[in-house]
Motif scaffolding. Structure first.
Motif, short mmCIF file in Angstrom:
data_model
loop_
_atom_site.label_atom_id
_atom_site.label_comp_id
_atom_site.label_asym_id
_atom_site.label_seq_id
_atom_site.Cartn_x
_atom_site.Cartn_y
_atom_site.Cartn_z
N TRP A 119 -25.27 97.34 40.09
CA TRP A 119 -25.48 96.63 39.36
C TRP A 119 -27.51 96.70 38.47
O TRP A 119 -27.72 95.96 38.05
CB TRP A 119 -25.45 94.90 39.79
CG TRP A 119 -25.70 94.20 39.14
CD1 TRP A 119 -26.35 92.86 39.11
CD2 TRP A 119 -25.67 93.67 38.08
NE1 TRP A 119 -26.12 92.10 38.09
CE2 TRP A 119 -25.63 92.28 37.57
CE3 TRP A 119 -23.91 93.88 36.94
CZ2 TRP A 119 -25.18 91.67 35.89
CZ3 TRP A 119 -22.97 93.08 35.92
CH2 TRP A 119 -23.68 92.06 35.48
N ARG B 173 -22.26 93.97 32.46
CA ARG B 173 -23.78 94.54 32.01
C ARG B 173 -24.11 93.90 29.89
O ARG B 173 -24.16 92.74 30.29
CB ARG B 173 -24.79 95.71 31.80
CG ARG B 173 -24.85 95.21 33.78
CD ARG B 173 -26.39 94.49 33.69
NE ARG B 173 -26.48 94.86 34.80
CZ ARG B 173 -27.81 93.49 35.10
NH1 ARG B 173 -27.77 92.69 34.72
NH2 ARG B 173 -27.77 93.89 36.73
N MET B 174 -23.27 94.04 29.72
CA MET B 174 -22.85 94.35 28.34
C MET B 174 -22.72 92.35 28.21
O MET B 174 -22.77 91.82 27.66
CB MET B 174 -21.24 94.74 27.57
CG MET B 174 -22.40 96.78 27.24
SD MET B 174 -23.25 96.58 26.43
CE MET B 174 -22.47 96.69 24.92
N GLU C 178 -27.51 100.43 23.98
CA GLU C 178 -28.44 99.37 24.93
C GLU C 178 -28.92 98.65 23.69
O GLU C 178 -29.30 97.73 24.14
CB GLU C 178 -28.99 100.66 25.79
CG GLU C 178 -28.36 101.65 26.73
CD GLU C 178 -29.42 102.41 27.45
OE1 GLU C 178 -29.32 102.92 28.74
OE2 GLU C 178 -30.27 103.00 26.40
N HIS D 97 -29.09 98.39 35.37
CA HIS D 97 -29.24 97.73 33.92
C HIS D 97 -28.39 98.96 33.20
O HIS D 97 -28.73 98.56 31.73
CB HIS D 97 -30.44 97.39 33.98
CG HIS D 97 -31.21 96.10 34.92
ND1 HIS D 97 -30.70 94.75 34.56
CD2 HIS D 97 -31.09 96.12 36.06
CE1 HIS D 97 -30.87 94.04 35.34
NE2 HIS D 97 -31.77 94.08 35.86
N ASP D 98 -27.62 99.64 33.19
CA ASP D 98 -27.20 100.70 32.39
C ASP D 98 -25.90 100.03 32.19
O ASP D 98 -24.90 98.92 32.43
CB ASP D 98 -26.28 101.88 33.04
CG ASP D 98 -27.24 103.06 33.67
OD1 ASP D 98 -28.77 102.53 33.89
OD2 ASP D 98 -26.99 103.44 34.36
N VAL D 99 -25.78 100.57 31.28
CA VAL D 99 -25.28 99.30 29.69
C VAL D 99 -23.95 101.11 29.23
O VAL D 99 -25.06 102.07 28.46
CB VAL D 99 -25.66 98.77 29.37
CG1 VAL D 99 -25.70 97.45 29.36
CG2 VAL D 99 -26.32 98.73 27.80
N LYS D 100 -23.18 100.94 28.60
CA LYS D 100 -22.94 101.31 27.66
C LYS D 100 -21.63 101.03 27.39
O LYS D 100 -20.54 100.18 28.14
CB LYS D 100 -22.46 103.30 27.75
CG LYS D 100 -21.57 103.45 29.46
CD LYS D 100 -21.22 104.39 29.89
CE LYS D 100 -20.69 104.47 31.43
NZ LYS D 100 -20.55 106.19 31.87
N GLU D 101 -20.26 101.32 25.97
CA GLU D 101 -19.49 101.62 25.34
C GLU D 101 -18.62 102.75 25.93
O GLU D 101 -19.07 103.79 24.86
CB GLU D 101 -19.08 100.54 24.54
CG GLU D 101 -19.73 99.49 24.34
CD GLU D 101 -19.76 98.96 23.08
OE1 GLU D 101 -18.49 97.65 23.07
OE2 GLU D 101 -20.10 99.05 22.42
N HIS E 225 -27.36 95.05 22.89
CA HIS E 225 -27.48 94.44 24.51
C HIS E 225 -29.24 94.07 24.66
O HIS E 225 -29.04 92.90 25.09
CB HIS E 225 -27.47 95.67 25.93
CG HIS E 225 -27.82 94.53 27.29
ND1 HIS E 225 -27.07 93.72 27.96
CD2 HIS E 225 -28.61 94.92 28.14
CE1 HIS E 225 -27.44 93.35 28.64
NE2 HIS E 225 -28.29 93.84 29.46
N CYS F 297 -21.03 99.25 33.82
CA CYS F 297 -21.75 98.67 32.15
C CYS F 297 -20.90 98.00 31.74
O CYS F 297 -22.04 97.30 30.64
CB CYS F 297 -21.52 100.37 31.80
SG CYS F 297 -22.53 100.94 32.75
#
Length: 304
Positions: A227, A197-198, A95, A230-234, A98, A194
């Motif tokens: 969507w 989003r990245m 995050e 707005h979550d992002v992660k790897e 991002h 996710c």
């Protein structure tokens, strides 16, 4: 009251300022005052999560400065201020990255976002040598760029799809058969969104990415819902549980390896615990080879 995010429009570039604004609001809304040691005034609070003033205080910036940033104006923000805000919001590493991409975008002069992705021939040959190991190379926009015979036996023969359809987001959200393949379909869908989003943070001007997001927003209610978080992660490793039409349930460990000379591409491999039923099932699929894909289609496997 915070405004609801607008749905993506097919063909329209993603608005980086809107993305920054909505991301910050969504991260602030998930924090409760007691999470950060602030008093909770109960019914007198009219917004979910922290107020802008409270977040600014935690980050050590003025309320006016933070408000401008949350309105999408991050042009002159320093890395130190972003670090302070990231700590105040308790962002994960993904995050935080991002947020930095959105607030302080980097130019991509050497690698235009819309350029066709290419996999080096040596990597394709490497895939072919990985007998018994389902493996593929994925790129930006969740595109599936190359794969080996075992990946086709497990996931379906992507060679029978048009190139534009060789895309995890399209498969997961637009092809019902993949709901049957992934036992935890919801988690796979979350992982895909996710990752997109990245990508959106790194390449907001990518017309193919914005077109994909727009199309999925129109065609899939589940995609719109995920969507909007707005979550992002790897997620570089873990376990995927599949229900294969020929060999039944599979529990496969996956590992993700970023390609050194192209960070937008990754090699993903799957393997089973030694001597497990899943390992035996993979050996069976390997012995069938291309016949496994053909038989799988006849048994309601992902049809391509």
């Amino acid at each position: 009251m915070d405004e609801q995010p607008e749905a993506a429009v097919p063909g329209r570039p993603l608005d980086r300022r809107a993305e920054l604004s909505e991301f910050l609001r969504s991260r602030r809304a998930r924090l409760k005052p007691e999470d950060v040691g602030l008093p909770d005034f109960g019914r007198h609070r009219r917004v979910p999560g922290l107020r802008r003033e409270e977040l600014a205080q935690l980050a050590g910036v003025s309320a006016a400065y933070y408000t401008r940033l949350e309105q999408g104006n991050g042009r002159n923000v320093s890395a130190e201020v972003l670090d302070s805000i990231a700590r105040a919001l308790r962002l994960t590493d993904a995050e935080h990255a991002h947020l930095t991409h959105l607030a302080k975008p980097k130019a991509h002069k050497k690698k235009p976002a819309a350029r066709q992705q290419q996999v080096r021939g040596a990597l394709c040959r490497l895939l072919d040598t990985m007998d018994g190991v389902p493996a593929y190379i994925a790129g930006r926009r969740s595109e599936i760029l190359a794969w080996n015979r075992m990946a086709a036996a497990v996931f379906g023969d992507w060679s029978e799809l048009p190139p534009a359809e060789r895309n995890w987001a399209r498969l997961i959200f637009l092809r019902p058969e993949y709901r049957d393949l992934f036992i935890d379909w919801e988690q796979k869908a979350i992982d895909i969104v996710c990752a997109l989003r990245m990508d959106a943070g790194c390449y907001p001007d990518d017309p193919r990415l914005s077109a994909l997001v727009g199309e999925l927003s129109v065609k899939s209610e589940e995609f719109r819902r995920l969507w909007a978080t707005h979550d992002v992660k790897e997620k570089s490793h873990g376990v995927k549980r599949l229900h294969h039409p020929l060999v039944g349930d599979l529990s496969l460990h996956f590992e993700t390896f970023r390609i050194a000379d192209d960070g937008d591409q990754a090699l993903i491999t799957y393997h089973a615990e030694p001597h497990s039923p899943s390992a035996e099932a993979l050996r069976l699929l390997a012995s069938w080879g291309t016949d496994a894909t053909r038989a799988g289609k006849d048994s309601s496997a992902p049809s391509h």
